[in-house]
Structure formats: structure tokens, C-alpha cells
Scaffold this motif. Structure first.
Motif, PDB file in Angstrom:
ATOM      1  N   ILE A 168      35.833  32.540  43.190  1.00 54.15           N
ATOM      2  CA  ILE A 168      37.008  32.965  44.696  1.00 54.15           C
ATOM      3  C   ILE A 168      37.739  32.558  44.747  1.00 54.15           C
ATOM      4  CG2 ILE A 168      36.030  32.156  46.981  1.00 54.15           C
ATOM      5  CD1 ILE A 168      33.496  30.954  46.464  1.00 54.15           C
ATOM      6  N   LEU A 169      38.874  31.382  44.648  1.00 57.43           N
ATOM      7  CA  LEU A 169      40.071  32.121  45.057  1.00 57.43           C
ATOM      8  C   LEU A 169      40.784  32.700  44.552  1.00 57.43           C
ATOM      9  CD1 LEU A 169      39.533  27.880  44.722  1.00 57.43           C
ATOM     10  CD2 LEU A 169      40.121  29.346  46.904  1.00 57.43           C
ATOM     11  N   VAL A 170      41.530  32.721  42.928  1.00 51.65           N
ATOM     12  CA  VAL A 170      41.456  33.604  42.551  1.00 51.65           C
ATOM     13  C   VAL A 170      41.083  35.321  42.846  1.00 51.65           C
ATOM     14  CG1 VAL A 170      42.072  34.604  39.843  1.00 51.65           C
ATOM     15  CG2 VAL A 170      42.354  31.793  40.629  1.00 51.65           C
ATOM     16  N   GLY A 171      39.884  35.430  43.376  1.00 49.92           N
ATOM     17  CA  GLY A 171      39.434  36.202  43.891  1.00 49.92           C
ATOM     18  C   GLY A 171      39.959  36.968  44.624  1.00 49.92           C
ATOM     19  N   HIS A 172      40.023  35.816  45.647  1.00 53.46           N
ATOM     20  CA  HIS A 172      40.886  36.904  46.963  1.00 53.46           C
ATOM     21  C   HIS A 172      42.297  36.663  46.560  1.00 53.46           C
ATOM     22  CE1 HIS A 172      42.252  37.173  50.819  1.00 53.46           C
ATOM     23  NE2 HIS A 172      42.990  36.478  50.221  1.00 53.46           N
ATOM     24  N   SER A 173      43.083  35.966  45.526  1.00 52.34           N
ATOM     25  CA  SER A 173      44.572  36.487  45.048  1.00 52.34           C
ATOM     26  C   SER A 173      44.230  37.943  45.111  1.00 52.34           C
ATOM     27  CB  SER A 173      45.021  35.595  43.924  1.00 52.34           C
ATOM     28  OG  SER A 173      45.000  34.431  44.893  1.00 52.34           O
ATOM     29  N   CYS A 174      43.280  38.401  44.143  1.00 54.81           N
ATOM     30  CA  CYS A 174      43.338  39.731  43.686  1.00 54.81           C
ATOM     31  C   CYS A 174      42.702  40.365  44.316  1.00 54.81           C
ATOM     32  CB  CYS A 174      42.077  39.636  42.465  1.00 54.81           C
ATOM     33  SG  CYS A 174      42.467  39.071  41.218  1.00 54.81           S
ATOM     34  N   PHE A 175      42.717  40.192  45.842  1.00 53.19           N
ATOM     35  CA  PHE A 175      42.112  41.250  47.068  1.00 53.19           C
ATOM     36  C   PHE A 175      43.729  41.433  47.307  1.00 53.19           C
ATOM     37  CE2 PHE A 175      42.310  40.913  51.520  1.00 53.19           C
ATOM     38  CZ  PHE A 175      42.018  42.848  51.450  1.00 53.19           C
ATOM     39  N   MET A 176      44.830  40.100  47.161  1.00 52.67           N
ATOM     40  CA  MET A 176      45.450  40.789  47.937  1.00 52.67           C
ATOM     41  C   MET A 176      46.583  41.342  46.796  1.00 52.67           C
ATOM     42  SD  MET A 176      45.846  36.594  48.946  1.00 52.67           S
ATOM     43  CE  MET A 176      47.915  37.166  49.370  1.00 52.67           C
ATOM     44  N   ALA A 177      46.597  41.115  45.943  1.00 50.80           N
ATOM     45  CA  ALA A 177      47.485  42.445  44.879  1.00 50.80           C
ATOM     46  C   ALA A 177      46.498  43.664  44.622  1.00 50.80           C
ATOM     47  CB  ALA A 177      46.621  41.741  43.191  1.00 50.80           C
ATOM     48  N   THR A 178      45.197  44.088  44.937  1.00 53.89           N
ATOM     49  CA  THR A 178      44.782  45.161  45.521  1.00 53.89           C
ATOM     50  C   THR A 178      45.098  45.795  47.065  1.00 53.89           C
ATOM     51  OG1 THR A 178      43.036  44.278  44.190  1.00 53.89           O
ATOM     52  CG2 THR A 178      42.802  47.141  45.733  1.00 53.89           C
ATOM     53  N   PHE A 179      45.357  44.769  47.684  1.00 55.81           N
ATOM     54  CA  PHE A 179      45.493  45.563  49.113  1.00 55.81           C
ATOM     55  C   PHE A 179      47.142  45.765  48.848  1.00 55.81           C
ATOM     56  CE2 PHE A 179      47.546  45.350  52.557  1.00 55.81           C
ATOM     57  CZ  PHE A 179      46.549  45.321  54.222  1.00 55.81           C
ATOM     58  N   THR A 180      48.125  45.092  47.928  1.00 56.60           N
ATOM     59  CA  THR A 180      50.189  45.272  48.024  1.00 56.60           C
ATOM     60  C   THR A 180      49.706  46.462  46.821  1.00 56.60           C
ATOM     61  OG1 THR A 180      49.484  43.315  46.677  1.00 56.60           O
ATOM     62  CG2 THR A 180      50.704  43.430  49.130  1.00 56.60           C
ATOM     63  N   GLY A 181      48.790  47.038  45.940  1.00 53.67           N
ATOM     64  CA  GLY A 181      49.087  48.273  45.014  1.00 53.67           C
ATOM     65  C   GLY A 181      49.577  47.242  43.588  1.00 53.67           C
ATOM     66  N   LEU A 182      49.737  46.310  43.884  1.00 54.88           N
ATOM     67  CA  LEU A 182      50.245  45.290  42.155  1.00 54.88           C
ATOM     68  C   LEU A 182      49.038  45.285  41.087  1.00 54.88           C
ATOM     69  CD1 LEU A 182      51.497  42.046  43.785  1.00 54.88           C
ATOM     70  CD2 LEU A 182      52.335  44.299  42.258  1.00 54.88           C
ATOM     71  N   ILE A 183      48.138  45.449  41.224  1.00 54.61           N
ATOM     72  CA  ILE A 183      46.805  45.155  40.110  1.00 54.61           C
ATOM     73  C   ILE A 183      46.250  45.825  39.281  1.00 54.61           C
ATOM     74  CG2 ILE A 183      44.314  46.155  41.083  1.00 54.61           C
ATOM     75  CD1 ILE A 183      43.380  42.667  40.755  1.00 54.61           C
ATOM     76  N   GLY A 184      46.372  47.386  40.091  1.00 53.56           N
ATOM     77  CA  GLY A 184      46.529  48.661  39.297  1.00 53.56           C
ATOM     78  C   GLY A 184      46.949  48.404  37.849  1.00 53.56           C
TER      79      GLY A 184
END
Ligand SMILES: N[C@@H](CCC(=O)N[C@@H](CS)C(=O)NCC(=O)O)C(=O)O
Length: 209
Positions: A168-184
Motif C-alpha cells: 500500500i505504502l510503496v504502491g501510493h508512491s507508484c501512483f505518484m510516479a505515474t501521475f508525474t510521468g516517471l514510472i514508464g
């Protein structure tokens, strides 16, 4: 009385996701960050830093998204979202839980603040986006995303085959990384977050994907 002070989709979603996973009944109290409701005296009495989330029950009031998630999970051991205290699995659970807020959130926020955050909202007057800080955030995030990608290369969740609060905790950071276009740039991390988004708890906590 169980109250979550939130403004979706922010770090308050960590707490909401945990509440949904655990099946806890709660009231959602929206603190409109864009209108500055976080700065009211009433809210500052609940959260002295004037940010979300905050969480209130009959017996305690706390803030910090990670603390709220860990506390809720400990209150519901029957849901099996954390390994037993004192075990090697619990050590890893603590590690990834703290990694989320201490190592992942700051570089992501550095990118957000210096590329996306509207200058007219929640910024000191005159502050501008700073390309050097954005690049620093991207580079720091890359180091951390590569560490996570290595761990997740042979498992579905951070602790192995079992979903836990650390996800849950790291998953939300992944949400933030998706929102900022970083996760791709990190396909293993992206696939991991796709997996997490399939969970009903995630779907309840995040307004729309
Ligand atoms: N470390 C805190 C960070 C909380 C935080 O910074 N929340 C942001 C939204 S993600 C906020 O409320 N910002 C309001 C503002 O900057 O005025 C946590 O994880 O709970």
C-alpha cells in the motif's frame, strides 16, 4: 467515530486504501487543499503541519500517512496485512514501508514541484519551476526505482507472494510516479502497480484511474 481527513488523490489515499483493504467503516472529511482549508485553525488543531492525511478515532488522533497505515494494520491482525512482529519478514516490511516515505516520495515530489505544480497554488510568492531540481528528482527516483525493480523481478509483491501494507505504502508512491510521468521507464515497477490497481481496495481509494 473514525474519521479520515483527506483530499484525493494525495497521500491521504494511502490511509484510505488501508481502510478499504481492512473493511473499516469511516467518515471521509474532505479538506480542500486548493481552497486552503488545510490552513484553518480547526484543521491545524488536528494536523499542525496543515497537510493531509490526518486520522481520528475515539481514542487517538494521528497524522503521517505511513503511521496511519501501519497502525490500522496492527489493529486488524486477522486481515494478515503484516508479518508477525520480530520475524525477518517483519524487518523487510518495515524497510519497504519507511522506504516509501523516506526515499520514494521526496524525489517524486521534487519532480512534481518543479514541473507540474501550478505556480499559483500552494507556492511561496515568486517561486518558479527549477529544471535542475527536476533533473535531480528524476535521477534520485531512477536509483530507487531500479532497486525496487530488482526486488520485484521475481515476485508479485514486496514481501513475496503475499500482499502487505508495504505494498500500500510503496504502491501510493507508484501512483505518484505515474501521475508525474516517471514510472514508464521502469516496466517491472509499472507492472507491479498495474497489479495493485486491480485490488478493490485500491479502486475504492482512488477516485478514477
Ligand atoms: N509526510 C506526510 C506528507 C503529507 C503531505 O505533504 N500532504 C500533501 C498532499 S500529498 C498536502 O497536504 N499538501 C498541502 C499543502 O501543501 O498545502 C504524509 O505522508 O502524510
Amino acid at each position: 467515530m473514525t474519521e479520515l481527513y483527506e483530499w484525493p488523490p494525495t497521500r491521504s489515499q494511502r490511509a484510505k486504501w488501508a481502510l478499504e483493504e481492512l473493511g473499516i467503516e469511516y467518515s471521509s472529511i474532505l479538506i480542500n487543499l486548493l481552497e486552503g482549508q488545510q490552513n484553518s485553525d480547526a484543521y491545524r488543531a488536528i494536523h499542525p503541519l496543515a497537510v493531509v492525511p490526518a486520522f481520528k478515532t475515539d481514542t487517538y488522533t494521528i497524522f503521517e500517512s505511513v503511521a496511519i497505515v501501519l497502525q490500522l494494520i496492527d489493529e486488524h491482525p486477522e486481515k494478515n496485512l503484516a508479518p508477525a512482529v520480530g520475524t525477518p519478514e517483519r524487518a523487510n516490511y518495515y524497510q519497504w514501508s519507511v522506504f516509501a516515505c523516506a526515499e520514494l516520495d521526496p524525489p517524486i515530489m521534487m519532480v512534481f514541484d518543479n514541473t507540474m505544480r501550478p505556480l499559483e497554488h500552494m507556492r511561496p510568492p515568486g517561486e518558479q519551476h527549477n529544471a535542475k531540481l527536476a533533473a535531480r528528482g528524476r535521477s534520485d527516483f531512477a536509483t530507487r526505482a531500479n532497486i525496487l525493480s530488482k526486488v520485484l523481478s521475481d515476485r508479485d509483491y514486496l514481501l513475496g507472494s503475499r500482499f502487505s501494507g508495504a505494498d500500500i505504502l510503496v504502491g501510493h508512491s507508484c501512483f505518484m510516479a505515474t501521475f508525474t510521468g516517471l514510472i514508464g521507464d521502469y516496466p517491472i515497477l509499472e507492472a507491479y502497480y498495474e497489479r495493485l490497481q486491480q485490488r478493490p481496495g485500491h479502486q475504492q481509494a482512488y477516485p478514477d484511474r
